[in-house]
Design a protein around this motif. Structure first.
Motif, PDB file in Angstrom:
ATOM      1  N   THR A 109      61.839  51.117  31.082  1.00  0.00           N
ATOM      2  CA  THR A 109      61.974  50.607  29.720  1.00  0.00           C
ATOM      3  C   THR A 109      61.684  49.108  29.676  1.00  0.00           C
ATOM      4  OG1 THR A 109      63.623  52.298  29.196  1.00  0.00           O
ATOM      5  CG2 THR A 109      63.549  50.373  27.759  1.00  0.00           C
ATOM      6  N   LEU A 110      62.177  48.370  30.656  1.00  0.00           N
ATOM      7  CA  LEU A 110      61.926  46.930  30.696  1.00  0.00           C
ATOM      8  C   LEU A 110      60.438  46.634  30.902  1.00  0.00           C
ATOM      9  CD1 LEU A 110      64.972  45.758  32.863  1.00  0.00           C
ATOM     10  CD2 LEU A 110      64.582  45.257  30.437  1.00  0.00           C
ATOM     11  N   ARG A 111      59.808  47.367  31.792  1.00  0.00           N
ATOM     12  CA  ARG A 111      58.375  47.146  32.031  1.00  0.00           C
ATOM     13  C   ARG A 111      57.545  47.495  30.808  1.00  0.00           C
ATOM     14  NH1 ARG A 111      56.150  46.047  37.116  1.00  0.00           N
ATOM     15  NH2 ARG A 111      57.672  44.728  38.179  1.00  0.00           N
ATOM     16  N   ALA A 112      57.939  48.553  30.099  1.00  0.00           N
ATOM     17  CA  ALA A 112      57.218  48.938  28.881  1.00  0.00           C
ATOM     18  C   ALA A 112      57.333  47.862  27.811  1.00  0.00           C
ATOM     19  CB  ALA A 112      57.758  50.263  28.351  1.00  0.00           C
ATOM     20  N   ALA A 113      58.407  47.070  27.876  1.00  0.00           N
ATOM     21  CA  ALA A 113      58.605  45.971  26.928  1.00  0.00           C
ATOM     22  C   ALA A 113      58.014  44.660  27.428  1.00  0.00           C
ATOM     23  CB  ALA A 113      60.095  45.795  26.648  1.00  0.00           C
ATOM     24  N   ASN A 114      57.244  44.717  28.528  1.00  0.00           N
ATOM     25  CA  ASN A 114      56.586  43.539  29.108  1.00  0.00           C
ATOM     26  C   ASN A 114      57.580  42.460  29.540  1.00  0.00           C
ATOM     27  OD1 ASN A 114      53.850  44.463  28.787  1.00  0.00           O
ATOM     28  ND2 ASN A 114      54.046  44.038  26.596  1.00  0.00           N
ATOM     29  N   ILE A 115      58.716  42.904  30.101  1.00  0.00           N
ATOM     30  CA  ILE A 115      59.710  41.975  30.628  1.00  0.00           C
ATOM     31  C   ILE A 115      59.355  41.657  32.084  1.00  0.00           C
ATOM     32  CG2 ILE A 115      62.150  41.649  31.143  1.00  0.00           C
ATOM     33  CD1 ILE A 115      61.486  41.782  28.148  1.00  0.00           C
ATOM     34  N   PRO A 116      59.303  40.373  32.478  1.00  0.00           N
ATOM     35  CA  PRO A 116      58.966  40.034  33.866  1.00  0.00           C
ATOM     36  C   PRO A 116      60.043  40.511  34.830  1.00  0.00           C
ATOM     37  CG  PRO A 116      59.692  38.075  32.663  1.00  0.00           C
ATOM     38  CD  PRO A 116      59.547  39.168  31.652  1.00  0.00           C
ATOM     39  N   MET A 117      59.617  41.226  35.860  1.00  0.00           N
ATOM     40  CA  MET A 117      60.519  41.761  36.878  1.00  0.00           C
ATOM     41  C   MET A 117      59.903  41.537  38.255  1.00  0.00           C
ATOM     42  SD  MET A 117      61.746  45.403  35.233  1.00  0.00           S
ATOM     43  CE  MET A 117      63.159  45.502  36.360  1.00  0.00           C
ATOM     44  N   PRO A 118      60.695  41.650  39.323  1.00  0.00           N
ATOM     45  CA  PRO A 118      60.110  41.580  40.661  1.00  0.00           C
ATOM     46  C   PRO A 118      59.134  42.732  40.886  1.00  0.00           C
ATOM     47  CG  PRO A 118      62.509  41.354  40.755  1.00  0.00           C
ATOM     48  CD  PRO A 118      62.163  41.792  39.364  1.00  0.00           C
ATOM     49  N   ALA A 119      58.156  42.517  41.759  1.00  0.00           N
ATOM     50  CA  ALA A 119      57.243  43.600  42.125  1.00  0.00           C
ATOM     51  C   ALA A 119      58.051  44.772  42.667  1.00  0.00           C
ATOM     52  CB  ALA A 119      56.256  43.109  43.175  1.00  0.00           C
ATOM     53  N   THR A 120      57.722  45.978  42.222  1.00  0.00           N
ATOM     54  CA  THR A 120      58.532  47.156  42.543  1.00  0.00           C
ATOM     55  C   THR A 120      57.629  48.345  42.867  1.00  0.00           C
ATOM     56  OG1 THR A 120      60.263  46.395  41.010  1.00  0.00           O
ATOM     57  CG2 THR A 120      60.338  48.707  41.679  1.00  0.00           C
ATOM     58  N   THR A 121      58.002  49.095  43.888  1.00  0.00           N
ATOM     59  CA  THR A 121      57.330  50.333  44.239  1.00  0.00           C
ATOM     60  C   THR A 121      58.369  51.448  44.266  1.00  0.00           C
ATOM     61  OG1 THR A 121      55.614  49.254  45.567  1.00  0.00           O
ATOM     62  CG2 THR A 121      56.066  51.571  46.053  1.00  0.00           C
ATOM     63  N   VAL A 122      58.036  52.583  43.688  1.00  0.00           N
ATOM     64  CA  VAL A 122      58.934  53.738  43.683  1.00  0.00           C
ATOM     65  C   VAL A 122      58.163  54.922  44.247  1.00  0.00           C
ATOM     66  CG1 VAL A 122      60.422  55.216  42.291  1.00  0.00           C
ATOM     67  CG2 VAL A 122      60.082  52.824  41.627  1.00  0.00           C
ATOM     68  N   THR A 123      58.719  55.568  45.247  1.00  0.00           N
ATOM     69  CA  THR A 123      58.000  56.633  45.929  1.00  0.00           C
ATOM     70  C   THR A 123      58.970  57.541  46.668  1.00  0.00           C
ATOM     71  OG1 THR A 123      56.278  57.120  47.579  1.00  0.00           O
ATOM     72  CG2 THR A 123      57.679  55.212  47.995  1.00  0.00           C
ATOM     73  N   GLU A 124      58.531  58.752  46.977  1.00  0.00           N
ATOM     74  CA  GLU A 124      59.273  59.633  47.876  1.00  0.00           C
ATOM     75  C   GLU A 124      58.650  59.631  49.275  1.00  0.00           C
ATOM     76  OE1 GLU A 124      60.314  63.505  46.256  1.00  0.00           O
ATOM     77  OE2 GLU A 124      59.866  62.768  44.235  1.00  0.00           O
TER      78      GLU A 124
END
Length: 293
Positions: A109-124
């Protein structure tokens, strides 16, 4: 007319009891509700905790749905939707909180709102997680359901047994959430909002030797005066969630401010100890104003 507002939280905990105290002082009614005792009867259309039918109350303040975040806590929120459907106002609404308890849902939700966040990877995939660590140089591996940095793991890219430690992490966390570790200069910020309006900001200053700043890990609260631009960032970050009371976790980095997450329940202790602000009383006043309309 006496308004019957219950507090969903942890009996005996300071923030839960502070809300209940403030409600009792204003209405004469005091009820702390532990959702571990909830019984939902869909045929009868009731949701009981002990002897209280939550569907018959005027409102509920949601301070804590469970002591620890977990997928099971989401089921408790789903149960509360029955009370909402019967006309009970919940602050914050159950659906709003549902979107925050899962770290990935909050991040998306934060990324969809263009909020700056740390680089993130999500994976299994453990190999992809290791590759992300190599790209980032250092990273924090975070459970999708946790608070106060519980269960998180910090790794550097040159850690000799990084692959083995990632594999062990995945045993408890099938979905691996990897976030780049940034230079935060030993502190981060809690920016407090009530019904979307800015209240104050406090800093969490980390203990020497700790990689995170949480109070659980020995950090301490301190006052902080943010710029108008930083307040606007916090306002944009919390806006998509529609919460009654919340804290936005923000940190200053050499490349500018970033947001880690938006709290499902807000930082009552931080507001008091860091800003000298009695958030419990302010929340109760807001809730009583809403249910009296």
């Amino acid at each position: 007319m006496t308004r019957k507002i219950g507090v969903i939280g942890t009996p005996g905990k300071w923030s839960t009891e502070s809300l209940a105290d403030a409600l009792e002082a204003r209405t004469g009614y005091r009820q702390v509700i532990d959702m571990s005792q909830a019984v939902l009867d869909l045929e009868a259309g009731t949701l009981h905790c002990a002897d209280v039918d939550l569907c018959q109350l005027d409102g509920l303040i949601l301070k804590k749905i469970a002591e620890d975040y977990s997928p099971d806590a989401l089921d408790r929120l789903e149960m509360l939707r029955v009370a909402e459907a019967s006309g009970v106002r919940i602050f914050s609404p159950a659906v709003s909180v549902l979107r925050l308890m899962d770290r990935l849902a909050c991040t998306m939700t934060l990324r969809a709102a263009n909020i700056p966040m740390p680089a993130t990877t999500v994976t299994e995939d453990e190999g992809a997680a290791l590759a992300a660590l190599q790209r980032y140089g250092a990273a924090v591996f975070k459970p999708l359901f946790s608070t106060k940095a519980r269960g998180m793991m910090l790794l550097d890219s040159d850690t000799a047994d990084a692959a083995a430690r990632i594999a062990a992490f995945r045993q408890a966390n099938p979905v691996i959430y990897v976030q780049q570790k940034l230079d935060l200069s030993g502190e981060d910020l809690g920016m407090v909002f009530l019904n979307g309006e800015y209240l104050c900001t406090y800093a969490r200053v980390g203990q020497s030797g700790s990689w995170n700043t949480t109070i659980h890990s020995g950090g301490r609260y301190a006052p902080y005066e943010p710029s108008e631009e930083l307040i606007e960032l916090g306002r944009r970050a919390q806006a998509p969630f529609g919460l009654t009371f919340t804290t936005v976790d923000i940190a200053m980095t050499p490349d500018g401010p970033i947001v880690f997450e938006v709290s499902a329940f807000g930082g009552y202790s931080g507001a008091l100890k860091g800003c000298g602000m009695d958030a419990a009383t302010m929340v109760v006043d807001h809730v009583l104003g809403e249910v009296s309309r």
